[in-house]
Design a protein around this motif. Structure first.
Motif, PDB file in Angstrom:
ATOM      1  N   TYR A 143       0.846  -1.189   0.000  1.00  0.00           N
ATOM      2  CA  TYR A 143       0.000   0.000   0.000  1.00  0.00           C
ATOM      3  C   TYR A 143       0.882   1.240   0.000  1.00  0.00           C
ATOM      4  O   TYR A 143       2.109   1.175   0.221  1.00  0.00           O
ATOM      5  CB  TYR A 143      -0.942   0.018   1.208  1.00  0.00           C
ATOM      6  N   VAL A 144       0.259   2.377  -0.258  1.00  0.00           N
ATOM      7  CA  VAL A 144       0.930   3.675  -0.236  1.00  0.00           C
ATOM      8  C   VAL A 144       0.438   4.450   0.971  1.00  0.00           C
ATOM      9  O   VAL A 144      -0.747   4.416   1.310  1.00  0.00           O
ATOM     10  CB  VAL A 144       0.623   4.468  -1.532  1.00  0.00           C
ATOM     11  N   SER A 145       1.361   5.146   1.635  1.00  0.00           N
ATOM     12  CA  SER A 145       0.998   6.075   2.701  1.00  0.00           C
ATOM     13  C   SER A 145       2.014   7.207   2.688  1.00  0.00           C
ATOM     14  O   SER A 145       3.222   6.958   2.633  1.00  0.00           O
ATOM     15  CB  SER A 145       1.000   5.384   4.069  1.00  0.00           C
ATOM     16  N   GLY A 146       1.527   8.438   2.698  1.00  0.00           N
ATOM     17  CA  GLY A 146       2.433   9.571   2.686  1.00  0.00           C
ATOM     18  C   GLY A 146       3.354   9.594   1.488  1.00  0.00           C
ATOM     19  O   GLY A 146       4.523   9.992   1.595  1.00  0.00           O
ATOM     20  N   HIS A 147       2.847   9.108   0.336  1.00  0.00           N
ATOM     21  CA  HIS A 147       3.608   9.092  -0.923  1.00  0.00           C
ATOM     22  C   HIS A 147       4.808   8.162  -0.877  1.00  0.00           C
ATOM     23  O   HIS A 147       5.754   8.330  -1.639  1.00  0.00           O
ATOM     24  CB  HIS A 147       4.038  10.513  -1.321  1.00  0.00           C
TER      25      HIS A 147
END
Length: 728
Positions: A143-147
């Protein structure tokens, strides 16, 4: 100035105007079971498995109790996915909007074997995870978080951060505003087939200037809301593709030829080989498309397909209902399908890995979208409408190619069909409507198209005061489609006011044989009952299945050719004996707002009243991907001249009729700057008009208590005051 498609906020406005509803989220995909006869569906009591062979069978697979954490209420499932083995469920909940869609949120996993429910990325900020998906082997979730991109091992819940340089302007695994808005690109990473690597986009928006919106309503002191927004003529974000190894965390960058700033990469996927990716590169003007295969180990690329156009080249999201994901492999990965307009029509070809092309569909018709590649039976299912550009039907053709496709949709159901076809190609969820039959759905077998479950689709043959479809030929020899809803108690011996609904740009059609054609949800009441003729005509530039020449005649001529086609069609309509030429109104939203302004200013002898919403008044203020695609790159005075020539503010001094202009001050798509430029021009030439600014509302003008009703009431009052209803 389009709305999102497939997608597009344009769809929201058109649905609203035509009688639909403003969708707040993406349409959920259908998740089919392995056998292809069953599919999963979110219900009030959890997630059920529905069987297409017996629509009364709705097995509860995951109950709400199973989706209830030890401390808390049941999870509100916004969307979900299922692991390849069908044993694990990935749940998206607690979502928040990122521009158009609620793509940020929390993710949970439920294991049907262990009966365990747990949250992913628990140490990351709440509602910060994006685009979580299982690895092909089902053992991990990325997943992606904070780019930045993360991977979580499902066996021990260990989390590994794969990129560390992400920031608000250096974006890993997702996209900037312009890529999302104009290419439909949101999910920016892909698992390798062997689950050992992740390919991802990196967007560098550090040099993109921010448009500064002012929020004056959410605190005592106003504050600035910056949006990175590259306008026409400004360089786009730099873009590149990398592949990160899960075990080492090392990224190998793919060496795509050319200037990373002066091109776009709207498509990227893995081949069937875990050491290769395939991508499409468009030049900045979007007139050249190149397909490369990239070697992950050494980063080298090989060019396998190249195409050039005198106008623009549509990306996949333009023929895949707004979704640019996926690559259509056939023949065990030795070939793939490609849609191109090289021969003047939108057709499917097979392309080998060496670049050899074989045309699959042939003839004077357009492929609207590919619905399914059924290799087992040797067919491609696709949507087309060779005989009526306002409708859509399902066809199939042999993958090897054939002289003529076979129509699958029934001959006795004229209108607009759509299909969600099972991966096994045996059944489909069939949806249908036309201008006088409300949307209906059923389950059908393929290719026989026999009803096997659900409601039986029935044409409403007894509908009264049907919306009429017509064709009109202009003085330029252009034949234009239109629809018209006459007053309820129409008297051919009387003259009635006409209200035109217009869009007029390449993002969407308005003249389609669908439920809602002839309705106007911006109007409080019923226009037909009140005595209006409601109408829409659609000229060149609209993305109708009428051939490349029709669609691309508008190239470098937005605001000119599309406007003339509208006006010349209206001029012919004014000759009809029941039309009152003194009561002619026009309205539109976004690109339709721009068209409304141009029609009012360029043809004031025809249009007496206009209501324009959220319009681009100055084409040089709109984003580069959209505006440069259709108008060219304004690198010099000659290039800028076309933008100026097509902009409504250039002609504002010609206003003679009644104009109501509406805009939201928090519009991050068509900025409020357009309203103020327009106001300045109208004031400069003492042209009187009315203005409604909705504080801090976005492009859809849907936020805030009472906003929708207020806008509709305003629209209705102004129309009745300045274009009185009823026959005379």
């Amino acid at each position: 100035m389009k709305f999102f498609r497939s997608g597009s906020l344009f769809l929201t406005a058109v649905l609203l105007i035509l009688g639909g509803y403003a969708a707040k989220a993406q349409r959920l995909p259908t998740h089919w079971t392995k056998d292809g006869y069953q599919y999963y569906k979110i219900t009030d009591d959890g997630i059920r498995i529905l069987d297409t062979r017996d629509t009364s069978k709705k097995t509860l697979w995951i109950s709400k109790d199973m989706l209830t954490p030890q401390a808390g209420a049941p999870l509100n499932v916004k969307r979900f996915s299922v692991s390849a083995d069908g044993q694990k469920l990935l749940i998206n909940t607690n979502t928040k909007k990122v521009w158009r869609y609620d793509t940020r949120g929390d993710y949970w996993v439920y294991d049907t074997n262990t009966k365990k429910l747990w949250q992913l990325g628990k140490n990351l900020p709440e509602s910060s995870l994006m685009f979580a998906k299982f690895s092909p082997d089902g053992n991990k979730v990325a997943y992606v978080s904070g780019h930045n991109i993360y991977v979580e091992n499902l066996a021990d819940a260990s989390v590994k951060q794969l990129t560390t340089d992400g920031s608000t302007r250096l974006i890993n695994g997702t996209f900037d505003w312009a890529y999302e808005e104009e290419f439909g690109c949101r999910d920016g990473f892909r698992w390798s087939p062997d689950s050992k690597s992740i390919a991802y986009w990196q967007i560098d928006a550090s040099k993109i200037k921010s448009y500064l919106m002012l929020n004056t309503t959410d605190s005592i002191y106003p504050y600035v809301v910056p949006v990175e927004y590259p306008v026409a003529g400004q360089d786009p974000s730099s873009c590149k593709v990398g592949v990160v190894d899960i075990s080492t965390g090392k990224t190998n960058w793919i060496n795509t030829p050319g200037d990373a700033v002066q091109h776009y990469i709207p498509r990227m996927e893995w081949t069937l080989n875990s050491n290769e990716i395939i991508l499409e590169q468009l030049n900045r003007a979007q007139t050249e498309s190149r397909v490369f295969i990239g070697n992950v180990s050494n980063g080298t690329t090989s060019l396998i397909r190249e195409e050039k156009s005198n106008a623009w080249i549509d990306g996949k999201e333009r023929w895949n209902n707004g979704d640019p994901a996926g690559w259509e492999w056939v023949n065990n990965g030795k070939e793939f399908l490609w849609v191109s307009e090289k021969d003047g029509w939108k057709h499917i070809s097979r392309v080998t890995r060496e670049g050899k092309e074989t045309l699959v569909t042939k003839g004077d018709y357009d492929v609207i979208s590919i619905n399914l590649i059924d290799e087992a039976s040797g067919y491609i299912y696709f949507m087309a409408s060779p005989d009526n550009a306002t409708q859509k039907y399902l066809y199939r053709i042999k993958i090897a190619g054939a002289a003529k496709p076979e129509r699958v949709s029934p001959a006795d159901e004229p209108g607009t069909h759509s299909y969600d076809i099972s991966p096994n190609g045996k059944v489909a969820l069939h949806n249908f409507s036309n201008s006088y039959t409300p949307p209906a759905s059923e389950v059908v077998s393929l290719p026989e198209h026999k009803h096997i479950g659900g409601n039986v689709i029935t044409i409403d043959k007894n509908a009264k005061n049907k919306t009429e479809f017509f064709k009109v030929k202009t003085v330029d020899g252009i034949e234009i489609d239109g629809w018209m809803k006459k007053p309820t108690n129409f008297d051919p011996h009387k003259k009635y006011p006409v209200v035109f609904m217009v869009y007029g740009e390449p993002a969407a059609q308005t003249v389609t044989d669908t439920w809602g054609a002839g309705m106007n949800r911006l109007y409080v009441g019923n226009m037909a009952d009140d005595g209006y003729i409601y109408m829409s005509v659609e000229g060149r530039g609209a993305p109708a299945p009428k051939g490349t020449a029709w669609r691309k005649a508008i190239y470098k001529n937005i605001g000119i050719i599309n406007i003339r086609d509208q006006a010349m069609a209206a001029k012919e309509i004014l000759k009809w004996p029941f039309v009152d030429s003194t009561r002619i109104a026009v309205h539109g939203w976004s690109g339709g707002g721009s068209s409304t302004l141009n029609l009012m200013f360029q043809y004031p002898d025809i249009y007496k009243t206009g209501i324009a919403v959220a319009a681009v008044g100055d084409q040089l203020t709109y984003d580069n991907i959209y505006q440069e695609r259709y108008m060219g790159v304004p690198v010099d005075d000659e290039g800028r001249a076309a933008f100026i020539k097509g902009s409504p503010i250039t002609y504002a001094k010609n206003l003679r009729g009644n104009l109501l202009y509406i805009h939201g001050t928090g519009d991050d798509n068509v900025h409020y700057k357009n309203a103020e430029e327009l106001i300045n021009e109208l004031v400069k030439y003492n042209r009187q008009f009315e203005l409604m600014s909705y504080p801090n509302r976005t492009h859809s003008i849907s936020e805030g208590e009472g906003t929708g009703l207020h806008l509709r009431t305003l629209f209705t009052r102004y129309l009745k005051e300045h274009c009185a209803p009823g026959g005379r």
